[in-house]
Motif scaffolding. Structure first.
Motif, PDB file in Angstrom:
ATOM      1  N   GLU A  27       6.421  35.693 -27.838  1.00 53.79           N
ATOM      2  CA  GLU A  27       6.864  36.632 -28.874  1.00 53.79           C
ATOM      3  C   GLU A  27       7.562  35.899 -30.011  1.00 53.79           C
ATOM      4  OE1 GLU A  27      10.012  40.365 -29.403  1.00 53.79           O
ATOM      5  OE2 GLU A  27       9.427  39.676 -27.410  1.00 53.79           O
ATOM      6  N   GLU A  28       8.422  34.962 -29.650  1.00 56.24           N
ATOM      7  CA  GLU A  28       9.158  34.220 -30.673  1.00 56.24           C
ATOM      8  C   GLU A  28       8.244  33.297 -31.458  1.00 56.24           C
ATOM      9  OE1 GLU A  28      11.786  32.835 -27.831  1.00 56.24           O
ATOM     10  OE2 GLU A  28      13.264  34.438 -28.102  1.00 56.24           O
ATOM     11  N   HIS A  29       7.238  32.736 -30.792  1.00 54.07           N
ATOM     12  CA  HIS A  29       6.267  31.896 -31.495  1.00 54.07           C
ATOM     13  C   HIS A  29       5.499  32.724 -32.522  1.00 54.07           C
ATOM     14  CE1 HIS A  29       3.441  28.639 -32.206  1.00 54.07           C
ATOM     15  NE2 HIS A  29       2.455  29.495 -32.026  1.00 54.07           N
ATOM     16  N   SER A  30       5.151  33.952 -32.140  1.00 49.56           N
ATOM     17  CA  SER A  30       4.445  34.850 -33.062  1.00 49.56           C
ATOM     18  C   SER A  30       5.312  35.174 -34.273  1.00 49.56           C
ATOM     19  CB  SER A  30       4.057  36.135 -32.326  1.00 49.56           C
ATOM     20  OG  SER A  30       3.436  37.048 -33.210  1.00 49.56           O
ATOM     21  N   TYR A  31       6.609  35.413 -34.017  1.00 44.53           N
ATOM     22  CA  TYR A  31       7.538  35.680 -35.128  1.00 44.53           C
ATOM     23  C   TYR A  31       7.653  34.459 -36.033  1.00 44.53           C
ATOM     24  CZ  TYR A  31      11.843  36.628 -37.671  1.00 44.53           C
ATOM     25  OH  TYR A  31      12.769  36.793 -38.669  1.00 44.53           O
ATOM     26  N   TYR A  32       7.741  33.277 -35.431  1.00 42.20           N
ATOM     27  CA  TYR A  32       7.843  32.033 -36.198  1.00 42.20           C
ATOM     28  C   TYR A  32       6.624  31.848 -37.090  1.00 42.20           C
ATOM     29  CZ  TYR A  32       8.161  26.985 -37.078  1.00 42.20           C
ATOM     30  OH  TYR A  32       8.205  25.744 -37.662  1.00 42.20           O
ATOM     31  N   GLN A  33       5.443  32.100 -36.533  1.00 40.25           N
ATOM     32  CA  GLN A  33       4.218  31.960 -37.321  1.00 40.25           C
ATOM     33  C   GLN A  33       4.173  32.968 -38.465  1.00 40.25           C
ATOM     34  OE1 GLN A  33       1.911  29.510 -37.072  1.00 40.25           O
ATOM     35  NE2 GLN A  33       3.269  28.625 -35.522  1.00 40.25           N
ATOM     36  N   SER A  34       4.657  34.169 -38.225  1.00 41.68           N
ATOM     37  CA  SER A  34       4.672  35.179 -39.298  1.00 41.68           C
ATOM     38  C   SER A  34       5.645  34.782 -40.399  1.00 41.68           C
ATOM     39  CB  SER A  34       5.041  36.557 -38.729  1.00 41.68           C
ATOM     40  OG  SER A  34       6.393  36.600 -38.322  1.00 41.68           O
ATOM     41  N   MET A  35       6.757  34.123 -40.006  1.00 40.96           N
ATOM     42  CA  MET A  35       7.713  33.637 -40.997  1.00 40.96           C
ATOM     43  C   MET A  35       7.075  32.547 -41.858  1.00 40.96           C
ATOM     44  SD  MET A  35      11.205  31.501 -40.352  1.00 40.96           S
ATOM     45  CE  MET A  35      10.153  30.179 -39.734  1.00 40.96           C
ATOM     46  N   LEU A  36       6.371  31.605 -41.219  1.00 39.23           N
ATOM     47  CA  LEU A  36       5.688  30.547 -41.975  1.00 39.23           C
ATOM     48  C   LEU A  36       4.668  31.142 -42.947  1.00 39.23           C
ATOM     49  CD1 LEU A  36       5.047  27.769 -39.279  1.00 39.23           C
ATOM     50  CD2 LEU A  36       6.933  27.941 -40.925  1.00 39.23           C
ATOM     51  N   GLN A  37       3.999  32.212 -42.512  1.00 45.39           N
ATOM     52  CA  GLN A  37       3.024  32.860 -43.383  1.00 45.39           C
ATOM     53  C   GLN A  37       3.715  33.483 -44.600  1.00 45.39           C
ATOM     54  OE1 GLN A  37      -0.448  32.788 -42.976  1.00 45.39           O
ATOM     55  NE2 GLN A  37      -0.261  33.457 -45.110  1.00 45.39           N
ATOM     56  N   LYS A  38       4.875  34.081 -44.381  1.00 44.34           N
ATOM     57  CA  LYS A  38       5.635  34.653 -45.505  1.00 44.34           C
ATOM     58  C   LYS A  38       5.986  33.552 -46.504  1.00 44.34           C
ATOM     59  CE  LYS A  38       7.842  38.696 -43.327  1.00 44.34           C
ATOM     60  NZ  LYS A  38       7.063  38.748 -42.078  1.00 44.34           N
ATOM     61  N   TRP A  39       6.406  32.396 -45.985  1.00 40.48           N
ATOM     62  CA  TRP A  39       6.748  31.283 -46.872  1.00 40.48           C
ATOM     63  C   TRP A  39       5.524  30.811 -47.651  1.00 40.48           C
ATOM     64  CZ3 TRP A  39      10.146  27.852 -43.127  1.00 40.48           C
ATOM     65  CH2 TRP A  39      11.371  28.522 -42.898  1.00 40.48           C
ATOM     66  N   SER A  40       4.405  30.663 -46.959  1.00 34.75           N
ATOM     67  CA  SER A  40       3.203  30.173 -47.650  1.00 34.75           C
ATOM     68  C   SER A  40       2.664  31.210 -48.634  1.00 34.75           C
ATOM     69  CB  SER A  40       2.119  29.790 -46.637  1.00 34.75           C
ATOM     70  OG  SER A  40       1.662  30.918 -45.918  1.00 34.75           O
ATOM     71  N   ASP A  41       3.021  32.482 -48.417  1.00 36.86           N
ATOM     72  CA  ASP A  41       2.637  33.535 -49.363  1.00 36.86           C
ATOM     73  C   ASP A  41       3.574  33.609 -50.566  1.00 36.86           C
ATOM     74  OD1 ASP A  41       0.477  34.286 -47.823  1.00 36.86           O
ATOM     75  OD2 ASP A  41       1.538  35.927 -46.810  1.00 36.86           O
ATOM     76  N   GLY A  42       4.655  32.805 -50.526  1.00 39.42           N
ATOM     77  CA  GLY A  42       5.544  32.735 -51.680  1.00 39.42           C
ATOM     78  C   GLY A  42       6.888  33.413 -51.502  1.00 39.42           C
ATOM     79  N   ASN A  43       7.142  34.002 -50.328  1.00 38.82           N
ATOM     80  CA  ASN A  43       8.434  34.649 -50.084  1.00 38.82           C
ATOM     81  C   ASN A  43       9.416  33.601 -49.569  1.00 38.82           C
ATOM     82  OD1 ASN A  43      10.586  36.295 -49.569  1.00 38.82           O
ATOM     83  ND2 ASN A  43       9.532  37.633 -48.106  1.00 38.82           N
TER      84      ASN A  43
END
Length: 209
Positions: free
Chosen positions: A98-114
């Motif tokens: 679950e935490e790995h999934s959250y971490y990956q979603s955070m990285l995606q937010k960063w790569s999307d510019g957030n």
């Protein structure tokens, strides 16, 4: 502002690294036996270089990783602005599915510019960028042309983006390994040139990768 050659190296392995547990700036873990072997391999490969100044962060794993370089009288100094990103509530927590999934979603937010997004209680890339810039500006004003800086994985990615004027959205292009080293040369007007990307040859020669 003089021209500087900068060696930017990540700290050696800790037990947290080995177990896949998030460290961040709030976990002051020492390097483990593998980390010590990595540190010696780096020292053996770079001991011929006359560093004018050495910097590490406020966390013991960085100082321990370049400790052998500190015994010859070279001026050194901890720079807390170079500390690892704070991972907030996830620091010291094993990475579950679950935490790995959250971490990956955070990285995606960063790569999307957030880039203002952060884990609860932690730092965003923009916040880390701001304090790293303060630390780098300080280092660049000091004397000495050949500089060794030991820091942390995520902070290194932000630092390299800062030094090379690279879009923070794509900071993950800068891979890192425990005691892997980047080499950069300061040119002019704050610009840097990358001379070597994540050098791990010294680790491979000792069978540490």
């Amino acid at each position: 502002m003089s021209t500087k050659k900068i060696y930017l190296v990540r700290h050696g392995q800790t037990d947290y690294n080995l177990k896949g547990v998030v460290q961040g700036s709030g976990i002051d873990a020492p390097i483990n036996e593998m980390g010590k072997r990595q540190a010696k391999a780096f020292y053996d490969a770079h001991k011929h270089i006359k560093f004018d100044r050495i910097y590490f962060t406020g966390l013991q794993r960085t100082r321990q990783s370049i400790a052998q370089f500190l015994d010859n009288g070279t001026p050194y100094e901890p720079i807390v602005e170079f500390n690892e990103i704070s991972w907030g509530k996830y620091e010291g927590v094993p990475m579950s599915k679950e935490e790995h999934s959250y971490y990956q979603s955070m990285l995606q937010k960063w790569s999307d510019g957030n880039l203002d997004y952060s884990i609860e209680g932690g730092e965003s890339p923009n916040q880390v960028y701001k304090r790293l810039k303060k630390g780098l500006d300080y280092v660049m004003k000091q004397e000495g042309e050949t500089i060794l800086i030991c820091m942390h994985g995520r902070a290194m990615r932000v630092m390299l983006s800062l030094m090379l004027a690279y879009d923070l959205r794509f900071m993950d292009v800068f891979e890192h390994h425990n005691l892997g080293c980047y080499e950069l040369t300061h040119l002019e007007e704050g610009r840097f040139r990358m001379d070597r990307y994540n050098n791990v040859k010294h680790l491979k020669l000792k069978g540490l990768i």
